[in-house]
Scaffold this motif. Structure first.
Motif: not given
Ligand SMILES: Nc1ncnc2c1ncn2[C@@H]1O[C@H](COP(=O)(O)OP(=O)(O)OP(=O)(O)O)[C@@H](O)[C@H]1O
Ligand SMILES: [Mg+2]
Lengths: 240, 290
Positions: A80, A86, A88-91, A95, A98-99, A102-103, A105-106, A151
């Protein structure tokens, strides 16, 4: 692929979605049209688990995902790209991307070729490649929108939800966004698209639903909706 | 001059302890917007559990066990006190629950370890080392190295591993992190585990330098809170600088003015920072998210 049946959703005690049923078949692009406040974003939020539906059922690939938390729904393969980007402002841009995976990579989704997909997203959005190491919060609005889309793609999703990917963009970039949506469609990605530019959305989509005050007012093949006098008058007027 | 240098050196070790506890406050604030007001008690429990363990093993072997204990204690606090408050969207519920749990922990500790302060055996020689006339306790060096090491480890984890990035993403935007498939509830629990773990570690670092007892956490927790506010709740550099300022202000005031006033400069600084820059000296002001 994605099936929504008799969906109800509310903010607090105020119900804003009343009995929504819609379907996004595999490999198709379906668009949801409606004026401001009709409930397009709320529909997407209820599907992806950002809010809990108060009634009805949602299934993805035959699996019942009604009422699951958003992280479980993502791991089931639903991506979505939310209204308002939205990111991730500080990343960094990389990154953030990559997030999105996430599912993969994990746990929860097949890993596949994450680095290859990252390269493909950079190919699709060359601007992001130039800004790969930059903090996402410092990107321009258009770049952030591309990042939000990229993303979501990184999940390698079964279904992709795009909520107003052209919001706040300059006309030239709006065309670019629609070009990319068409390209994704060409790759066979299943999409549910919400757009303020209804005409352009119906151009790229296979099927459309018109949402009015939290209800489906009408639906049909995109071509047919485009020629429908009522739809034309209400949604295809001056826009685009 | 030599005396001043001496006071600064002693203040640094104290300041790093404050910094480490304050760092723990930041960890949970980042992910959940909540704080564990029982950070001092987490430190105290770590120190006392460590004290019991060193009766059976070496100090160095005890440390990993205390870290595990601290993590479990943090998970307990989050599950029992914080999670219900977050779930019911109670804006201030977590303040009451973490304070209540802190009081309970203190009472339990008094019942197990008694009311009296106990000496914690030092794992390192208690003879000070001399550097150009300044005396430094080996334990003070361990405090500084240990505190920096654990903060660096957390920072590296956040920057390099995908799980660490998931923690940062949750801090940035919890809902969006959920859309990435991140179990943000778990991330918050984890941040509490990490936070109490660092506090427990601070406990076994500071214990050989002070006295150990059920009440040792109260003042330390409070001062570290001041440090977190002074430095900024979202600035890693801020807590180190804030901790050092408070630690050094304390030792120097204690010597030049009176030990009775040693806490005054730090608290004055706290009031000053709150009046001038509420986000903290190094803090980025965060626009309150709805
Ligand atoms: N967080 C919220 N809390 C309460 N009510 C909300 C919230 N978000 C949306 N609403 C209400 O729900 C209704 C549907 O809103 P929604 O955002 O789904 O509309 P939309 O079709 O996406 O509109 P737009 O085109 O402006 O994005 C509106 O009446 C809106 O005021
Ligand atoms: Mg909307």
């Amino acid at each position: 692929m994605l099936q929504i049946q008799n969906l109800h959703a509310a903010y607090g005690k105020v119900e804003v979605l009343h009995d929504i049923s819609l379907e996004v078949p595999k490999g198709k692009v379906v668009t949801l049209i409606g004026s401001n406040g009709a409930g397009k974003t709320t529909t997407m939020r209820a599907v992806s688990g950002m809010i809990k539906p108060s009634g009805g059922s949602i299934s993805l690939n035959g699996k019942n995902i009604t009422g699951l938390t958003s992280n479980k729904i993502a791991r089931a393969g639903l991506a979505h790209s939310p209204e308002g980007r939205r990111v991730f402002a500080t990343l960094s841009v990389t990154d953030n991307l990559l997030l999105g995976a996430f599912p993969r990579l994990t746990f929860g989704r097949e890993r596949g070729d994450v680095q290859g997909d990252l390269a493909r997203v950079f190919e699709l959005f060359p601007r992001l490649k130039e800004r790969a190491g930059q903090q996402a919060g410092t990107l321009s609005g258009g770049e952030q929108q591309m990042l939000a889309m990229g993303r979501a793609l990184m999940l390698n999703p079964e279904v992709l939800l795009l909520d107003e990917p052209s919001m706040g963009l300059a006309p030239l970039l709006v065309n670019e966004v629609f070009r990319i949506i068409a390209e994704l469609k060409g790759r066979g990605i299943t999409m549910l698209l919400v757009e303020q530019f209804a005409a352009a959305a119906l151009e790229v989509a296979d099927y459309g639903y018109v949402l009015e005050n939290g209800r489906i007012a009408c639906h049909g093949p995109a071509q047919q909706l485009k020629d429908d006098p009522a739809v034309k008058a209400a949604y295809l007027g001056a826009s685009h | 001059m030599e005396i001043l240098a001496q006071l600064i050196v002693s203040g640094i070790a104290l300041g790093m302890i404050y910094a480490l506890i304050a760092f723990g406050y930041q960890l949970t604030f980042a992910t959940s917007g909540t704080l564990n007001f029982g950070q001092g008690e987490a430190l105290m429990l770590g120190a006392l559990v460590g004290l019991t363990l060193v009766g059976h093993m070496s100090y160095w072997l005890m440390i990993p066990l205390v870290l595990v204990f601290g993590a479990l204690q943090g998970i307990f606090v989050e599950r029992v006190g914080v999670q219900p408050a977050i779930k019911t969207k109670s804006e201030f519920g977590w303040i009451m629950t973490t304070i209540s749990l802190a009081i309970i922990f203190k009472n339990v500790a008094e019942n197990i370890w008694g009311h009296d302060d106990i000496t914690f055996p030092s794992p390192l020689p208690t003879e000070p080392l001399q550097f150009m006339g300044i005396r430094v306790l080996p334990m003070e060096i361990l405090v500084v190295v240990g505190a920096l090491a654990i903060m660096l480890a957390v920072e590296l984890f956040n920057r390099k591993s995908i799980y660490g990035k998931a923690v940062v993403a949750t801090s940035n935007d919890r809902d969006a992190a959920g859309l990435m498939g991140i179990n943000t509830g778990m991330v918050i629990t984890f941040s509490y585990a990490l936070s109490s773990m660092t506090a427990a570690f601070a406990g076994v670092l500071v214990a050989p330098l002070t006295l150990t007892g059920a009440t040792m956490g109260v003042v330390l927790g409070l001062k570290a809170f001041a440090v977190a506010i002074i430095g900024g709740l979202n600035s890693g550099m801020g807590v180190i600088v804030g901790g050092l300022i408070l630690g050094i202000a304390e030792t120097t005031t204690g010597y030049y003015v009176s030990t009775g006033y040693k806490d005054v400069p730090g608290l004055l600084l706290l009031l000053l920072v709150l009046a001038i820059k509420p986000a903290g000296m190094f803090g980025k002001s965060v626009i309150k998210k709805v």
